[in-house]
Design a protein around this motif. Sequence first.
Motif, mmCIF file in Angstrom:
data_model
loop_
_atom_site.group_PDB
_atom_site.id
_atom_site.type_symbol
_atom_site.label_atom_id
_atom_site.label_comp_id
_atom_site.label_asym_id
_atom_site.label_seq_id
_atom_site.Cartn_x
_atom_site.Cartn_y
_atom_site.Cartn_z
ATOM 1 N N UNK A 133 0.833 -1.205 0.000
ATOM 2 C CA UNK A 133 0.000 0.000 0.000
ATOM 3 C C UNK A 133 0.869 1.256 0.000
ATOM 4 N N UNK A 134 1.996 1.203 0.709
ATOM 5 C CA UNK A 134 2.881 2.360 0.758
ATOM 6 C C UNK A 134 3.446 2.742 -0.594
ATOM 7 N N UNK A 135 3.563 1.768 -1.495
ATOM 8 C CA UNK A 135 4.073 2.041 -2.839
ATOM 9 C C UNK A 135 2.955 2.348 -3.833
ATOM 10 N N UNK A 140 -14.847 0.493 2.805
ATOM 11 C CA UNK A 140 -14.324 -0.612 3.601
ATOM 12 C C UNK A 140 -12.800 -0.656 3.544
ATOM 13 N N UNK A 141 -12.215 0.146 2.674
ATOM 14 C CA UNK A 141 -10.771 0.115 2.468
ATOM 15 C C UNK A 141 -10.041 0.830 3.599
ATOM 16 N N UNK A 142 -8.897 0.284 3.947
ATOM 17 C CA UNK A 142 -8.075 0.857 5.016
ATOM 18 C C UNK A 142 -6.826 1.538 4.472
ATOM 19 N N UNK A 143 -6.736 1.678 3.137
ATOM 20 C CA UNK A 143 -5.479 2.097 2.507
ATOM 21 C C UNK A 143 -5.282 3.607 2.399
ATOM 22 N N UNK A 144 -6.314 4.410 2.693
ATOM 23 C CA UNK A 144 -6.236 5.880 2.646
ATOM 24 C C UNK A 144 -6.008 6.440 1.245
ATOM 25 N N UNK A 163 -5.712 10.354 -0.148
ATOM 26 C CA UNK A 163 -4.525 10.779 -0.891
ATOM 27 C C UNK A 163 -4.892 11.328 -2.265
ATOM 28 N N UNK A 164 -6.030 10.887 -2.807
ATOM 29 C CA UNK A 164 -6.499 11.425 -4.086
ATOM 30 C C UNK A 164 -7.139 12.800 -3.924
ATOM 31 N N UNK A 165 -7.468 13.164 -2.680
ATOM 32 C CA UNK A 165 -8.072 14.466 -2.428
ATOM 33 C C UNK A 165 -9.528 14.420 -2.033
ATOM 34 N N UNK A 166 -10.052 13.227 -1.718
ATOM 35 C CA UNK A 166 -11.457 13.113 -1.331
ATOM 36 C C UNK A 166 -11.696 13.717 0.049
ATOM 37 N N UNK A 167 -12.810 14.412 0.165
ATOM 38 C CA UNK A 167 -13.294 14.871 1.459
ATOM 39 C C UNK A 167 -14.353 13.889 1.951
ATOM 40 N N UNK A 168 -14.745 14.038 3.198
ATOM 41 C CA UNK A 168 -15.883 13.281 3.734
ATOM 42 C C UNK A 168 -15.701 11.771 3.590
ATOM 43 N N UNK A 169 -14.530 11.259 3.968
ATOM 44 C CA UNK A 169 -14.261 9.827 3.875
ATOM 45 C C UNK A 169 -14.548 9.171 5.225
ATOM 46 N N UNK A 215 -7.976 2.216 9.574
ATOM 47 C CA UNK A 215 -6.880 2.626 8.695
ATOM 48 C C UNK A 215 -5.630 1.812 8.983
ATOM 49 N N UNK A 216 -5.032 1.298 7.921
ATOM 50 C CA UNK A 216 -3.803 0.513 8.049
ATOM 51 C C UNK A 216 -2.587 1.410 8.265
ATOM 52 N N UNK A 217 -2.789 2.722 8.195
ATOM 53 C CA UNK A 217 -1.702 3.679 8.371
ATOM 54 C C UNK A 217 -1.416 3.979 9.839
ATOM 55 N N UNK A 218 -2.076 3.286 10.747
ATOM 56 C CA UNK A 218 -1.856 3.537 12.176
ATOM 57 C C UNK A 218 -1.893 2.223 12.942
#
Length: 237
Positions: free
Chosen positions: A72-74, A95-99, A103-109, A115-118
């Motif tokens: 996911x980091x790549x 349902x995705x945990x990849x953020x 990162x694409x710029x979506x609001x209201x997620x 989240x897999x980022x934490x």
Amino acid sequence: MTLDAARRCIEGATITCFSGAGLSAPSGVGTFRDPTGGWWTKYDPMKMASPGGFHEDPDLVMDWYAERRRQIGHAEPNAAHRALAACPGMMQVTQNTDNLLQRAGCDNVIQVHGSIWADRCHARCGHVETIDLQDPPGLRPCPCGRASLRPDVVWFGEPLVQDVWNRAEAACTNCDVLLVVGTSAGVYPAAGLIGLAREHGAEILVINTNWSEASGMADIELIGSVDDVLPELLRPD
């Protein structure tokens, strides 16, 4: 159904997008239930994504998450993520945990599975750490001393975070169209949001690479790669 019919369906509508792993597949992020190579064809989900599995072999679980985190980091947002980001008023329930939506710029997620980022404390002391997906840490204790840190995601057998779930339900009950993208609709309670939206009068527009359990609930279904179909559906006239 044709793309033109789908465009007529969303014209002037309040839209909530409900997405799953298929949204991020074109970015190179592995899906879970694809019979030709999803994660659960290679690994037992109850060993890799459950409290029992973590208790039995926490190092194995963290090693598996390290592999996923590096992948996911790549990864970069694909054309489908960017098309959704170009619709700033659209609620995103994922349902995705990849953020990748963020990162694409979506609001209201709204990330119903975390989240897999934490990492967070397994004993839920409240401690949370943001991590580097390029160099993910292994098993380590929480500073509270009561438990180990683990991915800040919802595992099988765990309840969803109630506040997050309440916001997801609100987004799905207050839309004219529920845009269902890249999900097999096989994981509950999240998949139940499709039926909930229908009960509250929403039309269900499904985009998937092939037939899924969501197909039976669709008013309109478009079959194809999400990074081709979604940008075409949402492009401004």
